[in-house]
Write an enzyme that holds these catalytic residues in place. Structure first.
Site, PDB file in Angstrom:
ATOM      1  N   TRP A   1       0.815  -1.211   0.000  1.00  0.00           N
ATOM      2  CA  TRP A   1       0.000   0.000   0.000  1.00  0.00           C
ATOM      3  C   TRP A   1       0.853   1.268   0.000  1.00  0.00           C
ATOM      4  CZ3 TRP A   1      -5.051  -0.842  -0.983  1.00  0.00           C
ATOM      5  CH2 TRP A   1      -5.505  -2.155  -0.778  1.00  0.00           C
TER       6      TRP A   1
ATOM      7  N   LYS B   1      -6.011  -0.442  -5.028  1.00  0.00           N
ATOM      8  CA  LYS B   1      -6.787   0.795  -5.092  1.00  0.00           C
ATOM      9  C   LYS B   1      -6.033   1.819  -5.934  1.00  0.00           C
ATOM     10  CE  LYS B   1     -10.100   0.911  -1.326  1.00  0.00           C
ATOM     11  NZ  LYS B   1     -10.647   1.672  -0.169  1.00  0.00           N
TER      12      LYS B   1
ATOM     13  N   ASP C   1     -32.975  -0.884 -15.925  1.00  0.00           N
ATOM     14  CA  ASP C   1     -33.717  -0.268 -14.831  1.00  0.00           C
ATOM     15  C   ASP C   1     -33.786   1.248 -15.009  1.00  0.00           C
ATOM     16  OD1 ASP C   1     -34.848  -0.375 -11.998  1.00  0.00           O
ATOM     17  OD2 ASP C   1     -33.187   1.021 -11.756  1.00  0.00           O
TER      18      ASP C   1
ATOM     19  N   GLU D   1     -37.559  -0.839 -18.429  1.00  0.00           N
ATOM     20  CA  GLU D   1     -38.485  -0.506 -17.350  1.00  0.00           C
ATOM     21  C   GLU D   1     -38.862   0.966 -17.531  1.00  0.00           C
ATOM     22  OE1 GLU D   1     -38.740  -0.187 -12.494  1.00  0.00           O
ATOM     23  OE2 GLU D   1     -37.213   0.810 -13.684  1.00  0.00           O
TER      24      GLU D   1
END
Length: 718
Positions: free
Chosen positions: A110, A145, A366, A421
């Site tokens: 990290w 990350k 959606d 939808e």
């Protein structure tokens, strides 16, 4: 919304001109679109259609010019994120607002000082990390990350936008997600064994949520769903599974609709390889698999999601719009800028990723209404005026994205099934892009469950309007296909109840044993549960959808674990044993669900364009209609049985019972004889409909018991 006459006397067909005409493009735009032949009223809005077609063609042209092709553009996941190249691992991230950037993770403890990234002219950061001793420097299943400098003196860590897996420490409350580099060795990769099933003439969709699909009060897994639930779906004669909450979402109770990581499989239920096993298992059973995809908005979660890349920059350098336009005030979520080049790459690649890597057969989009309009449908009541659909309120950027997406999906997989939808009823949403439409295959018939809920909550049985029911079920544009449903997950979430629980409520706790006589409430509830679902299926559209568990009348409601219920999973599971225990009445509703799906499997009435409602008797509470060559008779009267009820039909001959909801095997009273032959009699003057019976040239008589539906099949024509 438009519908054809309820007493039409001929089959519905698309005009030949609409099938033959092609888009005629000119330098200035489009001079003619086939949608004008389908519906001449659309020609009044030629300026709007010309504008959006020009925008579509221009955007597609730019992509082809600068990226090679739309297909190549949609392979973004092979370029962005973490990918292997000969001798190295390469990571790319679009973050133009970042002032400096590093890749951090388990592989470098990290500490990103030795893995600083470089930025190109388009805001793309990249780093190439050579293999160590012939092996990738970033091991499979290790955490990573993206660390970047915001420009205000602060460094922030974010989950890579294109990450394919993300996890969190479940032992810590509110623990943030970490990106996980997912690149298993060949021996651990799942290899698909079964081909995609062919596209059915009419989808019978089983809507499911993997996490809540187990009986135990815990999160269920992809493999458990594949091994335990898929066989149930197949046994009930569905041909399509629609999976919710597949894309990673940090808040479980969002039902999967607040997506944080668009390319990551939801880790609560397993790994990407586990999901591949599920899809392959479904294909082995002949079931197609659709994914509930959410491209209408993104979670506002900055720590775990895409919103973390927004640090106040302008919209050209962000995934989202700025200011109020970038937020959905009802959903507390971020709204995409669909005109942005990298947003288009991200979303189009997202669709292709799920189709190519996981073999999904299509999608249910959606929140399409929110995408189509700048007002997002908020505080809007669509009355059907075309001005509501085609004007300044239309978000043409979003419409163009949807056109590109539908064109791409059907080019990559011609047999793809793509469902919208949309509650607004926008015309030509489900016509092909080449015709001038948006390109969806189906839309959800969202007004139907609202009608049933209104009746069950606010009207006595004798107040139900037969014409109102028939109108709601047939009120659709006949050239655009609909998926009908009586209830989906929406009708079951906390604050409401499943339809069975609305009908029978607390008596479901004490009155479902078959070892004692049914109370009037239970008798009514089971009868109407079967009738409501069946008439919705048979008359409501060109496909059918049911949410997991509702086929057997699952009681209560859905409530995900949250602070308000003390993080309980009790209402976030499916009690399959209710349908399996032989002395409980749930088995009857399940058996009828199997039978009505089997009826369509055998006679294909859902895909038939012949749909004729001939009788809506308000006094006797009866609806009669034909779908294909079947005749359906629904008696909603709470107490009256009609012996010798006259039923109009098209074809002359001998009819027999094909399905009867009152049969003993379905928990009925066995009042209808299945061995009787019903012979037709001619009605009126041949070829003169007004002299016929209910505009039908023939008729026969049947017994129609109260709260019963009977389907009649012609077994011999005369």
């Amino acid at each position: 919304r438009w519908s054809w006459p309820l007493k039409a006397n001929s089959k519905i067909s698309v005009p030949e001109t609409a099938r033959e005409n092609k888009t005629v493009a000119t330098e200035d735009g489009v001079s003619h679109l086939p949608i004008y032949d389908l519906d001449p009223k659309l020609a009044e809005f030629k300026n709007h259609f010309n504008y959006r077609m020009r925008r579509y063609h221009y955007q597609k042209h730019l992509i082809e010019k600068h990226e090679g092709s739309l297909e190549e553009f949609s392979r973004g996941y092979l370029k962005f994120g973490i990918n292997a190249e000969p001798g190295a691992t390469v990571y790319r991230e679009w973050a133009p607002a970042a002032m400096d950037a590093q890749l951090i993770g388990d592989f470098n403890n990290w500490n990103g000082s030795g893995h600083r990234m470089t930025k190109d002219n388009y805001g793309v950061w990249s780093i190439r990390i050579s293999h160590v001793n012939g092996k990738p420097a970033i091991p499979h299943n290790s955490k990573v990350k993206f660390r970047f400098h915001r420009g205000d003196g602060l460094w922030v860590d974010r989950v890579p936008a294109w990450i394919r897996y993300a996890t969190f420490d479940a032992s810590k409350f509110g623990a943030p997600y970490d990106g996980v580099h997912w690149d298993p060795p060949s021996g651990e990769r799942y290899v698909f064994k079964h081909p995609r099933p062919r596209k059915p003439d009419a989808p019978r969709i089983y809507e499911a949520h993997v996490g809540m699909s187990g009986e135990k009060p815990e999160v269920s897994t992809y493999r458990e769903f594949a091994d335990n639930v898929l066989p149930r779906i197949k046994a009930n004669n569905y041909n399509t599974v629609q999976l919710m909450a597949i894309m990673e979402h940090s808040y479980y109770a969002s039902f999967g609709y607040h997506v944080t990581n668009f390319f990551a499989v939801s880790s609560r239920s397993g790994t990407p390889e586990d999901l591949k096993y599920l899809v392959d298992k479904a294909h082995s059973l002949g079931l197609r698999v659709l994914m509930d995809v959410v491209h209408s908005h993104a979670s506002s979660n900055k720590t775990d999601g895409l919103n973390g890349y927004d640090v106040g920059q302008n919209t050209q350098e962000s995934y989202f719009h700025t200011g109020e336009r970038g937020y959905h005030k009802l959903w507390d979520s971020r709204l995409f800028n669909y005109a942005n080049w990298e947003v288009l790459r991200f979303l189009l690649s997202n669709l292709r990723y799920w189709m190519d890597e996981f073999m999904f057969d299509g999608f249910r989009f959606d929140g399409v209404t929110s995408m189509l309009y700048n007002h997002h449908g908020i505080n809007m009541s669509f009355a059907g005026s075309y001005k509501e659909y085609f004007g300044l309120d239309t978000d043409v950027d979003a419409v163009v994205y949807l056109m590109l997406a539908n064109h791409l999906m059907h080019k990559l997989l011609p047999e793809a099934t793509v469902v919208a939808e949309d509650v607004s009823g926008m015309p030509v949403l489900c016509r092909s892009v080449d015709e001038g439409g948006v390109g969806f295959d189906y839309r959800l018939a969202m007004a139907i469950p609202d009608r049933w809920i209104d009746y069950l909550k606010n009207k006595d049985d004798l107040e139900w309007s037969m014409s109102g029911i028939a109108h709601t079920l047939t009120n659709r544009r006949y050239t655009e296909k609909c998926i009908a449903y009586a209830e989906s997950h929406d009708q079951s979430i906390v604050g409401d109840k499943t339809m069975a629980f609305l009908l029978m409520d607390k008596e479901m706790y004490t009155g479902m044993s078959d070892l004692q006589p049914a109370s009037p409430t239970i008798d009514r509830g089971i009868a109407l549960q079967k009738m409501i679902h069946f008439i919705t299926m048979a008359l409501g559209g060109d496909g059918y959808l049911n949410f997991m568990g509702n086929e057997f009348g699952h009681p209560e409601w859905i409530d995900f674990p949250r602070e308000g219920n003390n993080w309980s999973y009790d209402k976030c599971r499916r009690q399959w044993s209710l349908a399996d225990i032989d002395h409980l009445r749930y088995k009857y509703m399940n058996a009828f669900d199997q039978a009505m799906n089997a009826l369509d499997d055998k006679f294909s009435f859902l895909s038939s364009s012949k749909q004729i409602v001939s009788d809506m008797n308000e006094e006797k509470k009866i609806i009669v209609f034909e779908r294909g060559d079947l005749v359906f008779v629904f008696n909603f009267h709470p107490s009256k049985t009609y012996d010798g009820y006259k039923v109009g039909c098209d074809l002359p001959g001998k009819y027999k019972v094909a399905l009867d909801s009152d049969a003993l095997m379905f928990g009925g009273h066995g009042r209808v004889a299945h061995d009787n032959d019903h012979f037709t009699s001619p009605e009126g003057v041949p070829g003169v409909p007004e002299t016929n019976f209910n505009n039908r040239p023939n008729s026969f008589k049947i017994l129609s018991p109260s709260r019963t539906c009977v389907v009649m099949l012609i077994t011999r024509r005369i």
